[in-house]
Design an enzyme around this catalytic site. Structure first.
Site, PDB file in Angstrom:
ATOM      1  N   TYR A 154      32.746 -32.488  40.561  1.00 56.50           N
ATOM      2  CA  TYR A 154      31.745 -31.431  40.771  1.00 56.50           C
ATOM      3  C   TYR A 154      32.440 -30.148  41.235  1.00 56.50           C
ATOM      4  O   TYR A 154      32.245 -29.068  40.664  1.00 56.50           O
ATOM      5  CB  TYR A 154      30.673 -31.871  41.788  1.00 56.50           C
ATOM      6  CG  TYR A 154      29.676 -30.765  42.038  1.00 56.50           C
ATOM      7  CD1 TYR A 154      28.810 -30.351  41.030  1.00 56.50           C
ATOM      8  CD2 TYR A 154      29.638 -30.089  43.258  1.00 56.50           C
ATOM      9  CE1 TYR A 154      27.921 -29.303  41.232  1.00 56.50           C
ATOM     10  CE2 TYR A 154      28.754 -29.045  43.474  1.00 56.50           C
ATOM     11  CZ  TYR A 154      27.897 -28.659  42.455  1.00 56.50           C
ATOM     12  OH  TYR A 154      27.017 -27.608  42.659  1.00 56.50           O
ATOM     13  N   LYS A 158      32.984 -26.437  39.307  1.00 55.80           N
ATOM     14  CA  LYS A 158      32.545 -25.148  39.848  1.00 55.80           C
ATOM     15  C   LYS A 158      33.729 -24.197  40.029  1.00 55.80           C
ATOM     16  O   LYS A 158      33.560 -22.976  39.987  1.00 55.80           O
ATOM     17  CB  LYS A 158      31.780 -25.369  41.157  1.00 55.80           C
ATOM     18  CG  LYS A 158      30.424 -26.064  40.938  1.00 55.80           C
ATOM     19  CD  LYS A 158      29.524 -25.273  40.006  1.00 55.80           C
ATOM     20  CE  LYS A 158      28.105 -25.801  39.934  1.00 55.80           C
ATOM     21  NZ  LYS A 158      27.237 -25.002  39.059  1.00 55.80           N
ATOM     22  N   GLY A 188      18.497 -26.481  50.266  1.00 56.84           N
ATOM     23  CA  GLY A 188      17.382 -27.430  50.140  1.00 56.84           C
ATOM     24  C   GLY A 188      16.341 -26.911  49.162  1.00 56.84           C
ATOM     25  O   GLY A 188      16.504 -25.846  48.566  1.00 56.84           O
ATOM     26  N   THR A 190      15.398 -28.069  46.250  1.00 56.20           N
ATOM     27  CA  THR A 190      15.659 -28.217  44.816  1.00 56.20           C
ATOM     28  C   THR A 190      15.822 -29.720  44.509  1.00 56.20           C
ATOM     29  O   THR A 190      15.792 -30.555  45.406  1.00 56.20           O
ATOM     30  CB  THR A 190      16.943 -27.474  44.367  1.00 56.20           C
ATOM     31  OG1 THR A 190      18.091 -28.283  44.636  1.00 56.20           O
ATOM     32  CG2 THR A 190      17.104 -26.139  45.067  1.00 56.20           C
ATOM     33  N   GLU A 191      16.035 -30.032  43.252  1.00 58.98           N
ATOM     34  CA  GLU A 191      16.213 -31.439  42.857  1.00 58.98           C
ATOM     35  C   GLU A 191      17.682 -31.874  42.941  1.00 58.98           C
ATOM     36  O   GLU A 191      18.016 -33.003  42.579  1.00 58.98           O
ATOM     37  CB  GLU A 191      15.708 -31.624  41.415  1.00 58.98           C
ATOM     38  CG  GLU A 191      14.223 -31.352  41.260  1.00 58.98           C
ATOM     39  CD  GLU A 191      13.746 -31.482  39.818  1.00 58.98           C
ATOM     40  OE1 GLU A 191      14.581 -31.517  38.891  1.00 58.98           O
ATOM     41  OE2 GLU A 191      12.524 -31.553  39.621  1.00 58.98           O
TER      42      GLU A 191
HETATM   43  P1  NDP Z   1      18.009 -28.539  40.354  1.00 58.15           P
HETATM   44  O1  NDP Z   1      18.391 -29.935  40.022  1.00 58.15           O
HETATM   45  O2  NDP Z   1      16.748 -28.291  41.078  1.00 58.15           O
HETATM   46  O3  NDP Z   1      18.015 -27.675  39.006  1.00 58.15           O
HETATM   47  C1  NDP Z   1      18.955 -27.887  37.986  1.00 58.15           C
HETATM   48  C2  NDP Z   1      18.426 -27.242  36.720  1.00 58.15           C
HETATM   49  O4  NDP Z   1      19.412 -27.422  35.702  1.00 58.15           O
HETATM   50  C3  NDP Z   1      17.144 -27.864  36.224  1.00 58.15           C
HETATM   51  O5  NDP Z   1      16.260 -26.825  35.853  1.00 58.15           O
HETATM   52  C4  NDP Z   1      17.553 -28.667  35.005  1.00 58.15           C
HETATM   53  O6  NDP Z   1      16.520 -28.608  34.026  1.00 58.15           O
HETATM   54  C5  NDP Z   1      18.757 -27.849  34.518  1.00 58.15           C
HETATM   55  N1  NDP Z   1      19.650 -28.640  33.690  1.00 58.15           N
HETATM   56  C6  NDP Z   1      20.394 -29.724  34.016  1.00 58.15           C
HETATM   57  N2  NDP Z   1      21.061 -30.184  32.952  1.00 58.15           N
HETATM   58  C7  NDP Z   1      20.729 -29.360  31.906  1.00 58.15           C
HETATM   59  C8  NDP Z   1      21.069 -29.319  30.535  1.00 58.15           C
HETATM   60  N3  NDP Z   1      21.908 -30.224  29.978  1.00 58.15           N
HETATM   61  N4  NDP Z   1      20.547 -28.333  29.760  1.00 58.15           N
HETATM   62  C9  NDP Z   1      19.695 -27.431  30.293  1.00 58.15           C
HETATM   63  N5  NDP Z   1      19.341 -27.417  31.581  1.00 58.15           N
HETATM   64  C10 NDP Z   1      19.843 -28.382  32.370  1.00 58.15           C
HETATM   65  O7  NDP Z   1      19.249 -27.960  41.165  1.00 58.15           O
HETATM   66  P2  NDP Z   1      19.561 -26.536  41.845  1.00 58.15           P
HETATM   67  O8  NDP Z   1      18.508 -25.552  41.552  1.00 58.15           O
HETATM   68  O9  NDP Z   1      19.921 -26.817  43.236  1.00 58.15           O
HETATM   69  O10 NDP Z   1      20.907 -26.184  41.078  1.00 58.15           O
HETATM   70  C11 NDP Z   1      21.035 -25.081  40.224  1.00 58.15           C
HETATM   71  C12 NDP Z   1      22.512 -24.723  40.148  1.00 58.15           C
HETATM   72  O11 NDP Z   1      22.983 -24.392  41.435  1.00 58.15           O
HETATM   73  C13 NDP Z   1      23.413 -25.857  39.644  1.00 58.15           C
HETATM   74  O12 NDP Z   1      24.409 -25.295  38.809  1.00 58.15           O
HETATM   75  C14 NDP Z   1      24.032 -26.398  40.924  1.00 58.15           C
HETATM   76  O13 NDP Z   1      25.285 -26.979  40.703  1.00 58.15           O
HETATM   77  C15 NDP Z   1      24.152 -25.115  41.729  1.00 58.15           C
HETATM   78  N6  NDP Z   1      24.248 -25.272  43.165  1.00 58.15           N
HETATM   79  C16 NDP Z   1      23.315 -25.974  43.879  1.00 58.15           C
HETATM   80  C17 NDP Z   1      23.429 -26.059  45.247  1.00 58.15           C
HETATM   81  C18 NDP Z   1      22.479 -26.842  46.083  1.00 58.15           C
HETATM   82  O14 NDP Z   1      22.841 -27.193  47.221  1.00 58.15           O
HETATM   83  N7  NDP Z   1      21.274 -27.098  45.650  1.00 58.15           N
HETATM   84  C19 NDP Z   1      24.499 -25.383  45.954  1.00 58.15           C
HETATM   85  C20 NDP Z   1      25.438 -24.712  45.109  1.00 58.15           C
HETATM   86  C21 NDP Z   1      25.286 -24.630  43.783  1.00 58.15           C
HETATM   87  P3  NDP Z   1      16.085 -29.775  33.017  1.00 58.15           P
HETATM   88  O15 NDP Z   1      16.323 -31.084  33.717  1.00 58.15           O
HETATM   89  O16 NDP Z   1      14.643 -29.478  32.755  1.00 58.15           O
HETATM   90  O17 NDP Z   1      16.943 -29.561  31.807  1.00 58.15           O
HETATM   91  C1  8X3 Z   2      26.447 -27.824  46.208  1.00 51.88           C
HETATM   92  C2  8X3 Z   2      26.850 -27.270  47.534  1.00 51.88           C
HETATM   93  O1  8X3 Z   2      27.821 -27.856  49.784  1.00 51.88           O
HETATM   94  O2  8X3 Z   2      26.390 -29.507  48.681  1.00 51.88           O
HETATM   95  O3  8X3 Z   2      27.024 -27.055  45.214  1.00 51.88           O
HETATM   96  O4  8X3 Z   2      28.607 -29.062  47.782  1.00 51.88           O
HETATM   97  S1  8X3 Z   2      27.447 -28.482  48.495  1.00 51.88           S
END
Ligand code: NDP
Ligand code: 8X3
Length: 259
Positions: A154, A158, A188, A190-191
């Site tokens: 992961y 990134k 927090g 999110t999924e």
């Molecule tokens: P969620 O799981 O809530 O959202 C992820 C989104 O990505 C969903 O809308 C999902 O939609 C979409 N997705 C996943 N796989 C695919 C695919 N193959 N094609 C198209 N869409 C896809 O997570 P977050 O909102 O938390 O995460 C969003 C971004 O932020 C990610 O890149 C994550 O790595 C990053 N991030 C998150 C953090 C956190 O702590 N939450 C911190 C740092 C970064 P669907 O399933 O409908 O396709």
């Molecule tokens: C997700 C952020 O701190 O959970 O990208 O790795 S952390």
């Protein structure tokens, strides 16, 4: 996008979490948004909520290069000129150390977080360059900079996003296009953790117990702020963490466990 201009953004991963919040923030400021993800039912619900004149839902699996290119080419005229691309779709799977990790999980993270960003960027970039303006905003993570146990692929995916953002800036030198890497910490609402722990909801919830994580709206604000700067300003990177998250020291393993 300067503060007053009306633009069109394409947001991947708009069916949940950050993507939904970013799309909502953009439309709230009067910009149009293409909502992209796989779960069309959720995108359609968001489209209805935001208004079909301002939001347009598109089924897109970012890992499928041909399907991505087709979806971008087939956008209706009112949404076809993408000014801002937010590469947000992504996921983490598992938190096992590398030696115990599932190879399929690794493949899916690489496919989604690396190849997905590449596919969508490749489809959208030529139009931006031809129009002489555009902004690519990539959602990375603090995990791309700071290692943690179980972060293996992961974090590496990134780090790819971070370096791809910098290299894009080099390639786009002189075109007027902008590139920004947004690197959130623990967030927090999110999924993300539910997917990381494959539906183990208690374990997912425990990540946020006893602290105030950042929220999707905080990231939407960072994205909007970066996109709203005057045209001569490029925000290279923004790293955002909750106050409750910081850095642990390097670890040292001693043969005799003496300390
Ligand atoms: P969620 O799981 O809530 O959202 C992820 C989104 O990505 C969903 O809308 C999902 O939609 C979409 N997705 C996943 N796989 C695919 C695919 N193959 N094609 C198209 N869409 C896809 O997570 P977050 O909102 O938390 O995460 C969003 C971004 O932020 C990610 O890149 C994550 O790595 C990053 N991030 C998150 C953090 C956190 O702590 N939450 C911190 C740092 C970064 P669907 O399933 O409908 O396709
Ligand atoms: C997700 C952020 O701190 O959970 O990208 O790795 S952390």
């Amino acid at each position: 996008m300067t503060a007053n201009a009306r633009k069109t953004a394409l947001v991947t991963g708009a069916s949940s979490g950050f993507g939904e919040a970013i799309a909502t923030r953009m439309v709230g400021q009067g910009h149009k948004v293409v909502l992209a993800a796989r779960r069309m039912d959720r995108l359609k619900g968001l489209e209805r909520g935001l208004g079909a004149d301002m939001a347009h839902a598109v089924a897109m699996d970012v890992t499928d290069r041909r399907a991505v290119a087709h979806a971008v080419d087939a956008l209706p005229a009112a949404f076809a000129s993408i000014d801002i691309l937010v590469n947000n779709a992504g996921l983490a799977l598992g938190l096992a150390p590398a030696q115990d990790a599932d190879a399929d999980d690794w493949d899916r993270m690489i496919e989604t977080n690396c190849r997905g960003v590449v596919n969508v960027t490749h489809a959208v970039l030529p139009g931006m360059v031809a129009r002489g303006e555009g902004h690519v905003i990539n959602i990375g993570s603090v995990a791309g900079t700071y290692p943690y146990v179980g972060g293996n692929i992961y974090g590496a995916s990134k780090a790819f996003v971070r370096q791809f953002s910098l290299n894009l800036r080099s390639d786009l030198h002189g075109t007027g296009l902008r590139v920004t890497s947004i690197e959130p910490g623990l967030c927090g609402g999110t999924e993300f953790s539910s997917i990381r722990f494959k539906g183990e909801e208690e374990r997912a919830a425990s990540m946020y117990k006893g602290l105030d994580p950042i929220l999707p709206e905080d990231i939407a604000e960072a994205v909007y702020w970066a996109a709203s700067q005057p045209a001569h300003v490029n925000v290279n990177a923004i790293e955002v963490m909750p106050v409750a998250q910081s850095f642990a020291p390097l670890q040292v393993h001693r043969r005799d466990n003496s300390i």
